[in-house]
Every structure is written in C-alpha cells, then in structure tokens.
Design an enzyme around this catalytic site. Sequence first.
Site, PDB file in Angstrom:
ATOM      1  N   VAL A 197       0.826  -1.208   0.000  1.00 36.33           N
ATOM      2  CA  VAL A 197       0.000   0.000   0.000  1.00 36.33           C
ATOM      3  C   VAL A 197       0.859   1.256   0.000  1.00 36.33           C
ATOM      4  O   VAL A 197       0.408   2.339  -0.415  1.00 36.33           O
ATOM      5  CB  VAL A 197      -0.944  -0.012   1.228  1.00 36.33           C
ATOM      6  CG1 VAL A 197      -0.145   0.121   2.525  1.00 36.33           C
ATOM      7  CG2 VAL A 197      -2.007   1.065   1.140  1.00 36.33           C
ATOM      8  N   LYS A 198       2.110   1.143   0.425  1.00 32.85           N
ATOM      9  CA  LYS A 198       2.981   2.310   0.546  1.00 32.85           C
ATOM     10  C   LYS A 198       3.366   2.908  -0.801  1.00 32.85           C
ATOM     11  O   LYS A 198       3.875   4.040  -0.855  1.00 32.85           O
ATOM     12  CB  LYS A 198       4.242   1.949   1.332  1.00 32.85           C
ATOM     13  CG  LYS A 198       3.970   1.577   2.784  1.00 32.85           C
ATOM     14  CD  LYS A 198       3.390   2.729   3.569  1.00 32.85           C
ATOM     15  CE  LYS A 198       3.318   2.393   5.049  1.00 32.85           C
ATOM     16  NZ  LYS A 198       2.832   3.542   5.842  1.00 32.85           N
ATOM     17  N   ASP A 199       3.129   2.180  -1.894  1.00 37.84           N
ATOM     18  CA  ASP A 199       3.370   2.771  -3.216  1.00 37.84           C
ATOM     19  C   ASP A 199       2.538   4.040  -3.393  1.00 37.84           C
ATOM     20  O   ASP A 199       2.985   5.013  -4.009  1.00 37.84           O
ATOM     21  CB  ASP A 199       2.997   1.778  -4.320  1.00 37.84           C
ATOM     22  CG  ASP A 199       3.959   0.613  -4.416  1.00 37.84           C
ATOM     23  OD1 ASP A 199       4.949   0.580  -3.660  1.00 37.84           O
ATOM     24  OD2 ASP A 199       3.717  -0.280  -5.250  1.00 37.84           O
ATOM     25  N   ALA A 201       4.130   6.865  -1.391  1.00 38.76           N
ATOM     26  CA  ALA A 201       5.421   7.239  -1.987  1.00 38.76           C
ATOM     27  C   ALA A 201       5.220   8.153  -3.180  1.00 38.76           C
ATOM     28  O   ALA A 201       5.871   9.203  -3.298  1.00 38.76           O
ATOM     29  CB  ALA A 201       6.181   5.979  -2.391  1.00 38.76           C
TER      30      ALA A 201
END
Length: 469
Positions: free
Chosen positions: A43-45, A48
């Site tokens: 999910v951190k894409d 970012a």
Amino acid sequence: MAVHESVVDAIGGTPLFRLSRLGAGLGAPVYAKAEFLNIGGSVKDRAALSMVLAAERDGLLRPGGTIIEATSGNTGIGLTIVGRQRGYRVIAGVSDRSAAEKSDILRAYGAEVVTAPTALPREHPEHLFNVVRRLADEIPGGWLANQYDNPANPDAHVRTTGPELWEQTGGRITHFVAGVGTGGTITGTGAFLKQVSAGAVTVIGADPEASSYGGGDGSPYFVESIGHFLHPGTAEDLWPESYRPDVVDGFERIPDRESLLTARRLAREEGLLGGPSSGTAVAAALRVARRLGPEDLVVVLLPDSGRSYLSKVFSDDWMRQWGFLEEPRSADDTEPTVRTVLEAAPGRLGRLPAVPADASLGDALALLREVPGGVAPVVLPRRERPFGVSATEVLGSLAAPAVAAALTGGRAAPDGPVTALLGPALPTVGIGHPLSAAREALGADGEAALVLLDGRAAALVHRTELGAP
C-alpha cells in the site's frame, strides 16, 4: 487489459476479494483489499508517489536530488521505484529488525541501504530516525520524505484508496479495518469514507496487542510495519502527525501469535500471500464481522506481500524458534516438547526469574541464589510488563558464581551495576521444540536456556530437565 506508459501509472486500482473460507459462518461478509498487488508490493506505493509529487511541486525535491527515508521496507521500496523512475538517488534507512528480504528488494530496485537500530531511545543519536535526518542534512539536494509527518501520506488515501473502496462496494461498506503504522492509510481512507457516508462507516484499527496505539505498554512485538513501540528510555512519546486518532472509532488488539497464524491461514485457505500485518488486520476484521449482521459489509486492507517474510512468518523453523508454532513437525513425531517439561511443574510458565539492568549486584546475587542453577537473564528495565519480557529486551545473563567471586575478591561492590559483570545471553528454545532440539541448543556447557512463548521469554529450563548429562 490495461496498458501503461510507466509502472508508476499502475499504482492503485487494487482488487477486492471476498474471504469466503476464513469468513465462513460470520454475521457479515468480509472483503480484503489486496494492496500487495501494487507494483512495489504494498500500500505504501500510493504514499510514496504522493509524497514525491508533492515535494516536486513545492520545490523541496529538484532534479539530481536524493530521496532519503527511514522505513521498515515498504515505503522505501515505493520511494525507490518512483524515485528511480524520475531520476533521483534513493537512500533507504532500514531498521535492523526488518526482514532481510526487504533490504534485498530495495537494493534490487536501486536503493542504497543504510541499516540502523530502532530498539533505542528515540533521542539516541544512532536511532534510525536520527541517522536519516543527519544524512538529509549532510547530502546536498537531500530530501527527507518523513512519511510519519508528511501530509501527502494520508492525502494519497483520501484521493485514491477511499474512493476506490466506495466505488468497489457500491457504497455498501459499513466497516473499514486497517493497521496503524504511520497512520496515513487509516487516516486518509477512513476520513474519506466517513465524509462520503455522512459518518456511517465505522473505522477500526488493527493493532498488535503490545502497541501503545490501542492501549498496550509499547513493549516490542513481532508484527512489522504497524503499531507503536515505546522504548523505556525514550523521554517523549511522539505519535506521527500522519495519524489522526479522531478518525479511528475503536481498536482490535491482536496478539502476535494470532496475527502470524492468521497470515499463514490467509495464504493456505484463501490464496492471498500477505505479510504479518495482513494477518493482524484480517484477525481484527473477523472479530468485527462476528458481531455484525448480513446488512453490514466489512473491508479489510492487506498492506503488503508475504514474499517479504518467507524467512520469518512462513518459515516453520523461525516460527518454532520464537515459540509461535507448537504443532508436530510431522504426523509421526511423538517426541515430548519443552512445553511438556514445563507443564509437569505447574506455575513455571510466565514466572521468569530475571535481573533488571538497573539492579545492583547485591540485589542481583540475592535473586540468583533463589534460582535453580544460579543463572538468569538480564533484561531492560521497565516499570510494568503486563505481557512479559520480550526476547528482544534480553541484554545478556548473570551467574551467581561470577557475581559472588567478584564481590568477595573486591573486583566489584554490592551497589555496583549488574552490567559490569554481564555475561552472554542464554541460549533460547521455543516452547514447541522437541527435547532433542532443545538439548542441541543448550550445547555441552549450557546450564539453562530461555524458553520463548510467542516471542517472549516465559521461563527458564535447566539442562537436567531436558535430559542432558
């Protein structure tokens, strides 16, 4: 079939899967949003990409610049994919407790990896957060993403994750369940869902039992990337600005064992290979769904892929070593285990004789003389330990003969610190280890071993109890 000009364009748009087997028989249906299907595996894409674009827009990140971030792995991977695509150097500061696979993945995408400890007081100069801040100050053109306090983190989920869930469920979602790490995902997604539903959606935080977000003592836990650890030496407990507690309606506090075993079930029964924090979130969602009815709809967010944890959660050896797995190694394995030995003497489990690191040698010797074998672990001082001593809080050991000899020989004083005579850490055995494996861990000279139950030092077992000569 979608066609993209860049991998960055493929971030988001992840599917929902009904948990038909794990959710069988529950009051409400449970759907999982598979964020590990993002291009970078988490999910951190989303955060970012949002943070990099915001930094470029605000003039904080310029051509030829360097992206720097402290990460448990996932945000660093997303920043590396986005950053390298846009021509930036990327330095990822990774906790020394993160799975090794994450650092390997970061390097594969082109990041420079700097490893630093997080099991230190927040103010310590070698704490990971302080290491990356120094790098950002020293490197010309360096930009610290600072996901914990960066408003572009939760904003990514206000703009993408929340609207996707509302559309995918046709506005039927009634409960949203997610872990809380930086707080960006649950804050942004939850805020959008509450706004679009006029407050009808309930937001539930899935938290490791020991995490201080949900009311734990902040002691170490074994689920990576979520929760809030509080070192006993930290002067000020700072929570991320990306996290808005007012968005979260309640918490489900999940023990490590339940989280890790649920992650393994998620892969084996649903075909969804999520990481340990996915196990935490699914365990919480199943609890929530049991209390609801068919008119409700629960969505749980699976933040990352289990491929980053093959050497940990999905390794039987690792799970058994840390006391999370007790099932026999094979169907015909009938050898007694360490638990068998301890249960022969009721009250042994959870009554670990331990010496606090701030104790005096005189007090320590009095304690050691009451311990069979005269040896005990030395642990970090902490006022209260409702969940017991984490294995990561064990600093070493202390033996009564060595202390007595030092005191009578004048090499130490009774009011001196125990750390002056600190010996090596005792060997560890998982509670589900067969006795033969426990004897092997103890070796030829070991007097006692620490027994680990769910990652915590729960008892001492002595060589004679294991059948060692």
